[in-house]
Design a protein around this motif. Structure first.
Motif, mmCIF file in Angstrom:
data_model
loop_
_atom_site.group_PDB
_atom_site.id
_atom_site.type_symbol
_atom_site.label_atom_id
_atom_site.label_comp_id
_atom_site.label_asym_id
_atom_site.label_seq_id
_atom_site.Cartn_x
_atom_site.Cartn_y
_atom_site.Cartn_z
ATOM 1 N N MET A 1 -108.376 82.418 29.784
ATOM 2 C CA MET A 1 -109.810 82.276 29.538
ATOM 3 C C MET A 1 -110.591 83.510 29.988
ATOM 4 N N ASN A 2 -109.878 84.468 30.589
ATOM 5 C CA ASN A 2 -110.474 85.744 30.993
ATOM 6 C C ASN A 2 -111.622 85.558 31.990
ATOM 7 N N VAL A 3 -111.371 84.753 33.022
ATOM 8 C CA VAL A 3 -112.375 84.531 34.061
ATOM 9 C C VAL A 3 -111.771 84.830 35.428
ATOM 10 N N GLN A 4 -112.655 85.046 36.400
ATOM 11 C CA GLN A 4 -112.213 85.381 37.749
ATOM 12 C C GLN A 4 -112.477 84.261 38.747
ATOM 13 N N SER A 5 -113.254 83.269 38.344
ATOM 14 C CA SER A 5 -113.607 82.218 39.294
ATOM 15 C C SER A 5 -113.693 80.858 38.610
ATOM 16 N N LEU A 6 -113.630 79.821 39.433
ATOM 17 C CA LEU A 6 -113.762 78.461 38.914
ATOM 18 C C LEU A 6 -115.159 78.245 38.342
ATOM 19 N N ALA A 7 -116.157 78.858 38.968
ATOM 20 C CA ALA A 7 -117.536 78.710 38.488
ATOM 21 C C ALA A 7 -117.661 79.205 37.048
ATOM 22 N N GLN A 8 -117.010 80.320 36.742
ATOM 23 C CA GLN A 8 -117.043 80.849 35.377
ATOM 24 C C GLN A 8 -116.340 79.894 34.420
ATOM 25 N N LEU A 9 -115.267 79.291 34.890
ATOM 26 C CA LEU A 9 -114.518 78.351 34.058
ATOM 27 C C LEU A 9 -115.367 77.113 33.759
#
Length: 216
Positions: A184-192
């Motif tokens: 998903m190309n994210v760095q954090s759970l918040a972005q997910l």
């Protein structure tokens, strides 16, 4: 701002005058002599554009065309022009999403500002659409098991909870979680979580998920 203006008016002289004004300003212009002609030759909505639409025309009226385009899922903003003020028609068109409503003759500077605003709105809508398509494409790369894990963790559940719910182990869930973040190309759970909200995943998920695919 570059863009295409689709002019729909059954008055040939008015179409010509508007076309000259807009082309002089730098816009591409496509003209239609009737609402039906635009329906028969639908505009390309993948580039910034807007519709400059007369209210009263032979055949389909401007509001009729607006309704048809809404049914088709069109995102092109509409700026209405009319030679006769009708409050009922105006209110209905605005409620249906019209960007603006002018009485002919309209000042050139006012019309150009309205067109610029409409084009900017469509450009923003296209950008958001592109972002959503990219996110959906990434989501589609998740395996069924990864999708299950995704739907659990974006609800704020821990790896331990996900493992228990899916009959797996925390170590396996952690591994799935890492792959999900990469895909998903994210760095954090918040972005997910933000992605899940934008794609409507959180609204679709309610209650515990059933495990039908086995562990890991």
């Amino acid at each position: 701002m570059p863009g295409i203006v689709y002019v729909v008016d059954d008055d040939a002289s008015y179409r010509t005058a508007i076309k000259r004004l807009l082309e002089k300003t730098g816009y591409r212009v496509v003209t239609y002599a009737s609402a039906q002609q635009l329906l028969d030759q639908r505009p390309d909505e993948n580039s910034p554009g807007c519709i400059l639409l007369d209210v009263r025309m032979r055949g389909l009226s401007g509001p009729d065309l607006q309704s048809r385009l809404i049914e088709f899922g069109s995102t092109l903003p509409i700026v209405f022009l009319t030679g006769y003020m009708d409050i009922t028609v105006t209110v209905k068109a605005i409620k249906a999403g019209a960007d603006n409503f002018f009485i002919k003759p309209v000042r050139s500077d006012e019309l150009l500002r309205a067109i610029e605003k409409a084009l900017a709105r469509h450009e923003t809508a296209l950008a958001l659409k592109g972002e959503l398509e990219t996110l959906r494409a990434r989501l589609s790369t998740l395996t069924p098991r990864q999708r299950q894990v995704f739907e659990i963790i974006v609800r704020g559940k821990t790896n331990k909870h996900a493992a228990r719910e899916l009959g797996s182990t925390e170590r396996t869930i952690k591994a799935h979680r890492q792959v999900i973040m990469e895909k998903m190309n994210v760095q954090s759970l918040a972005q997910l979580v933000t992605i899940a909200e934008r794609l409507g995943v959180l609204a679709q998920v309610s209650g515990p998920l059933n495990d039908e695919t086995g562990a890991g």
